[in-house]
Design an enzyme around this catalytic site. Structure first.
Site, PDB file in Angstrom:
ATOM      1  N   VAL B 105       0.872  -1.169   0.000  1.00 31.59           N
ATOM      2  CA  VAL B 105       0.000   0.000   0.000  1.00 31.59           C
ATOM      3  C   VAL B 105       0.911   1.221   0.000  1.00 31.59           C
ATOM      4  O   VAL B 105       1.911   1.248   0.711  1.00 31.59           O
ATOM      5  CB  VAL B 105      -0.906   0.024   1.254  1.00 31.59           C
ATOM      6  CG1 VAL B 105      -1.810   1.261   1.239  1.00 31.59           C
ATOM      7  CG2 VAL B 105      -1.731  -1.252   1.344  1.00 31.59           C
ATOM      8  N   CYS B 106       0.549   2.203  -0.828  1.00 35.33           N
ATOM      9  CA  CYS B 106       1.284   3.466  -0.816  1.00 35.33           C
ATOM     10  C   CYS B 106       2.758   3.207  -1.135  1.00 35.33           C
ATOM     11  O   CYS B 106       3.081   2.406  -2.010  1.00 35.33           O
ATOM     12  CB  CYS B 106       1.063   4.124   0.557  1.00 35.33           C
ATOM     13  SG  CYS B 106       1.442   5.884   0.650  1.00 35.33           S
ATOM     14  N   THR B 107       3.674   3.859  -0.414  1.00 31.49           N
ATOM     15  CA  THR B 107       5.105   3.708  -0.682  1.00 31.49           C
ATOM     16  C   THR B 107       5.683   2.378  -0.199  1.00 31.49           C
ATOM     17  O   THR B 107       6.885   2.151  -0.337  1.00 31.49           O
ATOM     18  CB  THR B 107       5.872   4.856  -0.010  1.00 31.49           C
ATOM     19  OG1 THR B 107       5.441   4.940   1.352  1.00 31.49           O
ATOM     20  CG2 THR B 107       5.599   6.177  -0.716  1.00 31.49           C
TER      21      THR B 107
END
Lengths: 231, 231
Positions: B105-107
């Site tokens: 998720v995300c970075t």
């Protein structure tokens, strides 16, 4: 500049998304405003949640006696732990009396209701507990979030994100709240479409059984509250 | 019945919503499936997050050597702590080699990228880090989540909820995933409308400054990785 502290209350067995959704939104506003978020609990030690991890609050209740605003998360069982604790209910009652806003996510509204804070007010909660609000003198409203004066209640779990964006815009300005939305890349695409409400009756039965089994052990010290949640 | 364990990796300074969104979704599937969620970290002790609370993982990395699936959260600074840790990267490399799916998720996708897991693959990440994926041989794709074989990467922060519902439906069935959606009352109503992308340049500058300031202190032990994230 005086800071406006927003206290997020933590107690055992909360649903972490109730807490983290709005906290992540309002934390993102700190850089552009005088808002400061904090989590408070009875003790600064690991507290069980309904997920496989524990949370350690940043401060004790006594550390933050007069927050500008309050956010109370919920959970299937968590709110009953809050109600059973005289320290938590005492802090919440005193802090809520002076706060500029008092808000809840999901069944966190039941904790506000148990303190009498929703009496005569429109309010919402997780869909499965909506009827319970009326037992505390509130008018249950089905909505993503419901504002009545300084009390703002959100619907179940994920609704806390929507509520916090609206609340954040009101506490700061729309541009700042939209920057928070950008940071969180909040442009949802629910992959399975809208909610399938036809599954709700089965789910309520299962959840009711869990509550009925655990409630006497948790809220036995408050028979008048226990009676309000009897099946 | 053999359980399928899904391990959520925790390291310092994660963005908790990256973790909690998908964990809350997949946890809700435990009752109707053989899925079991767990959080893992280097040690079972409080770990700082980018919010004002700490998280205590349930298990150590060694406790869960061969999970069925893996979810890696992100954060502005968190992923660099993960990359700096040989224990975390060693565990993730070995576990990912055998897992049926690896997701981020995300970075969190940057951690997968640093391990070479995104080489030659389509992937996504937080919008602000999309260009970085190409430096690791991945093809950056702007999407709420992107699947390429057994690797599933989600966009920024809140996108983990959408990814987890799609993933959950695939791992179980659509009816079960829709029951999870009902439990979480996930029918978003973003109060401020769609994302205001015109604010992104200013935000990237601010985030870049924070990363530039902190990165040498965190990732100084891995100069080849440090160079990939130089401004």
């Amino acid at each position: 500049m005086r800071e406006r502290t927003i206290a997020f209350l933590i107690f055992p067995e909360i649903t972490p998304l109730d807490l983290v959704g709005p906290l992540q939104v309002l934390k993102a506003l700190e850089g552009s405003s005088d808002l400061r978020t904090v989590t408070v609990g009875e003790r600064i030690e690991p507290i069980e949640t309904d997920l496989p991890f524990r949370i350690v609050p940043e401060r004790t209740l006594d550390d933050v006696p007069e927050p500008y605003g309050i956010v109370v998360p919920g959970g299937l069982i968590g709110p009953f732990h809050a109600m059973a604790s005289d320290r938590i209910m005492g802090w919440l009652g005193r802090a809520a009396a002076k706060a500029s806003f008092v808000s809840s996510v999901c069944t966190g509204s039941l904790v506000l209701a148990a303190l009498g804070l929703l009496e005569g007010k429109k309010a919402t909660t997780h869909w499965s507990f909506l009827p319970h609000l009326a037992r505390f003198g509130a008018t249950p409203v089905k909505g993503r979030w419901v504002e009545d004066g300084r009390v703002i209640t959100a619907a179940g779990v994920s609704a806390g994100i929507d509520m916090a964006l609206a609340l954040g815009a009101r506490l700061t300005n729309e541009a700042s709240a939209k920057a928070a939305q950008l940071i969180l890349e909040y442009e949802p695409e629910p992959p399975l479409g809208p909610i399938a409400w036809e599954g709700s009756e089965t789910l309520v039965q299962g959840m009711g059984a869990v509550v009925a089994q655990r409630l006497p052990g948790i809220l036995g010290n408050k028979p008048e509250l226990l009676a309000k949640f009897a099946p």
